[in-house]
Design a protein around this motif. Structure first.
Motif, short mmCIF file in Angstrom:
data_model
loop_
_atom_site.label_atom_id
_atom_site.label_comp_id
_atom_site.label_asym_id
_atom_site.label_seq_id
_atom_site.Cartn_x
_atom_site.Cartn_y
_atom_site.Cartn_z
N ALA A 82 -37.46 -39.29 -80.28
CA ALA A 82 -36.54 -38.97 -81.37
C ALA A 82 -35.87 -40.23 -81.89
CB ALA A 82 -35.48 -37.97 -80.89
N HIS A 83 -35.48 -41.11 -80.97
CA HIS A 83 -34.84 -42.36 -81.38
C HIS A 83 -35.79 -43.23 -82.19
CE1 HIS A 83 -33.10 -46.45 -80.89
NE2 HIS A 83 -31.97 -45.79 -81.03
N LEU A 108 -34.80 -36.66 -91.13
CA LEU A 108 -33.76 -35.87 -91.79
C LEU A 108 -33.32 -34.70 -90.90
CD1 LEU A 108 -35.01 -35.64 -95.50
CD2 LEU A 108 -33.01 -36.86 -94.66
N ARG A 109 -34.29 -34.07 -90.24
CA ARG A 109 -33.93 -32.93 -89.39
C ARG A 109 -33.23 -33.40 -88.12
NH1 ARG A 109 -37.32 -27.43 -88.00
NH2 ARG A 109 -35.64 -26.48 -86.79
N LEU A 110 -33.71 -34.48 -87.52
CA LEU A 110 -33.09 -35.00 -86.30
C LEU A 110 -31.65 -35.44 -86.54
CD1 LEU A 110 -36.07 -37.06 -84.84
CD2 LEU A 110 -35.02 -35.04 -83.79
N ALA A 111 -31.38 -35.92 -87.75
CA ALA A 111 -30.02 -36.38 -88.06
C ALA A 111 -29.01 -35.24 -88.00
CB ALA A 111 -29.99 -37.03 -89.44
N THR A 112 -29.49 -34.01 -88.08
CA THR A 112 -28.58 -32.85 -88.05
C THR A 112 -28.50 -32.23 -86.66
OG1 THR A 112 -30.31 -31.24 -88.64
CG2 THR A 112 -29.17 -32.35 -90.46
N ALA A 165 -45.22 -36.12 -82.91
CA ALA A 165 -43.89 -35.66 -82.53
C ALA A 165 -43.06 -35.33 -83.77
CB ALA A 165 -43.19 -36.72 -81.69
N ALA A 166 -43.14 -36.19 -84.77
CA ALA A 166 -42.38 -35.96 -86.00
C ALA A 166 -42.79 -34.66 -86.66
CB ALA A 166 -42.59 -37.14 -86.96
N ASP A 167 -44.08 -34.40 -86.70
CA ASP A 167 -44.56 -33.17 -87.32
C ASP A 167 -44.01 -31.95 -86.58
OD1 ASP A 167 -46.17 -31.63 -89.14
OD2 ASP A 167 -47.59 -31.32 -87.50
N LEU A 168 -44.02 -32.00 -85.26
CA LEU A 168 -43.51 -30.86 -84.48
C LEU A 168 -41.99 -30.74 -84.56
CD1 LEU A 168 -45.76 -31.08 -81.28
CD2 LEU A 168 -45.92 -29.44 -83.16
N PHE A 169 -41.30 -31.87 -84.48
CA PHE A 169 -39.83 -31.83 -84.59
C PHE A 169 -39.41 -31.22 -85.92
CE2 PHE A 169 -39.21 -35.77 -81.66
CZ PHE A 169 -39.44 -34.98 -80.54
N ASP A 170 -40.15 -31.57 -86.98
CA ASP A 170 -39.79 -31.05 -88.30
C ASP A 170 -40.12 -29.57 -88.41
OD1 ASP A 170 -39.07 -31.27 -91.19
OD2 ASP A 170 -41.18 -30.78 -91.44
N ARG A 171 -41.26 -29.15 -87.89
CA ARG A 171 -41.70 -27.77 -88.08
C ARG A 171 -41.02 -26.78 -87.14
NH1 ARG A 171 -46.53 -26.56 -86.87
NH2 ARG A 171 -47.42 -28.49 -86.08
N GLN A 172 -40.80 -27.19 -85.89
CA GLN A 172 -40.26 -26.21 -84.94
C GLN A 172 -38.97 -26.64 -84.28
OE1 GLN A 172 -43.91 -26.02 -82.64
NE2 GLN A 172 -43.01 -27.16 -80.94
N GLY A 173 -38.49 -27.84 -84.60
CA GLY A 173 -37.21 -28.29 -84.08
C GLY A 173 -37.34 -29.13 -82.82
N TYR A 174 -36.38 -30.02 -82.63
CA TYR A 174 -36.39 -30.91 -81.47
C TYR A 174 -36.28 -30.11 -80.17
CZ TYR A 174 -34.68 -34.51 -78.21
OH TYR A 174 -34.51 -35.34 -77.14
N GLU A 175 -35.35 -29.19 -80.12
CA GLU A 175 -35.10 -28.44 -78.89
C GLU A 175 -36.29 -27.59 -78.47
OE1 GLU A 175 -33.25 -28.43 -81.57
OE2 GLU A 175 -31.35 -29.38 -81.01
N CYS A 176 -37.05 -27.10 -79.44
CA CYS A 176 -38.17 -26.19 -79.15
C CYS A 176 -39.49 -26.91 -78.95
CB CYS A 176 -38.31 -25.16 -80.27
SG CYS A 176 -36.90 -24.05 -80.43
N THR A 177 -39.47 -28.21 -78.97
CA THR A 177 -40.70 -29.00 -78.81
C THR A 177 -40.69 -29.67 -77.44
OG1 THR A 177 -40.87 -29.44 -81.19
CG2 THR A 177 -42.07 -30.91 -79.71
N SER A 178 -41.74 -29.48 -76.68
CA SER A 178 -41.85 -30.10 -75.36
C SER A 178 -42.78 -31.31 -75.43
CB SER A 178 -42.42 -29.10 -74.35
OG SER A 178 -43.77 -28.81 -74.65
N LEU A 179 -42.71 -32.16 -74.41
CA LEU A 179 -43.63 -33.30 -74.35
C LEU A 179 -45.07 -32.81 -74.24
CD1 LEU A 179 -41.69 -35.81 -72.06
CD2 LEU A 179 -42.09 -35.98 -74.53
N SER A 180 -45.28 -31.68 -73.57
CA SER A 180 -46.64 -31.12 -73.49
C SER A 180 -47.15 -30.71 -74.88
CB SER A 180 -46.67 -29.91 -72.56
OG SER A 180 -46.38 -30.30 -71.23
#
Length: 215
Positions: free
Chosen positions: A57-58, A107-111, A18-33
């Protein structure tokens, strides 16, 4: 015992994916799938550990906070000057971001607008308070100009540090971050440190960047 170990390993695998995807493509653009596929686990395994994407994320923010606090504790215990402690902490956090997707995603999630749940505090609040304490100490130690507004300088430093990663994310590899942190400090030192104290800290910035680059 073996089942508990497997569960912990699966949880860690999901968090890292999840961290790798959140960092590379963003939280909003990442699905659980997306996370299930990247982690190579079943949906059942993911939902066993995390009921929602926000829970993931938490968990990442919590791990990032713990890692940053460990850095602070380690630096604080070594007897450095206040300004050197602050510099070493920023470079250590940059090293974490380079080496580990979890702090990098933190770092990305904090923003983003992901809510920070009590008792955790927002990382920016913690960083602002830490920077403020260190700049106040640096004033007492005559390492920065006595007339500076500590709150303003601390806020500028935190924004500068976060901005190096936010701006650089789309423009250059994460391995460039230590260099950007060194450049940040060259600018900050020339702005707040008395002339006769600057050589020590300019040299330190170069040294700390080199240490990360060479491993």
């Amino acid at each position: 015992m073996a089942r508990q170990l497997r569960a912990e390993q699966t949880r860690a695998t999901i968090i890292t994916a999840a961290a790798d995807l959140f960092d590379r493509q963003g939280y909003e653009c990442t699905s659980l799938s997306d996370i299930v596929g990247h982690a190579k686990v079943t949906k059942g395994a993911l939902y066993f550990h995390f009921a929602a994407k926000e829970d993931l994320a938490h968990a990442i923010l919590d791990l990032q906070s713990r890692a940053a606090q460990k850095v602070v504790d380690d630096v604080e215990g070594r007897g450095y000057s206040s300004l050197e402690s602050l510099m070493r902490t920023t470079f250590a956090v940059a090293r974490l971001a380079v080496e580990d997707p979890v702090p990098r995603a933190g770092l990305r999630l904090a923003t983003t607008d992901v809510p920070v749940r009590p008792p955790m505090r927002h990382p920016f609040t913690e960083w602002l308070e830490f920077a403020g304490r260190k700049f106040s100490g640096a004033v007492r130690e005559a390492d920065v100009h006595p007339e500076i507004d500590v709150g303003v300088v601390a806020h500028s430093l935190v924004c500068f540090f976060i901005g190096t990663r936010v701006a650089g994310r789309s423009l250059e590899p994460v391995g460039r971050l230590p260099r950007r942190v060194a450049e940040m400090w060259y600018f900050m030192i020339r702005g707040v440190v008395p002339v006769h104290r600057r050589p020590r800290y300019l040299t330190l910035a170069t040294q700390l960047e080199r240490e990360i680059r060479t491993g």
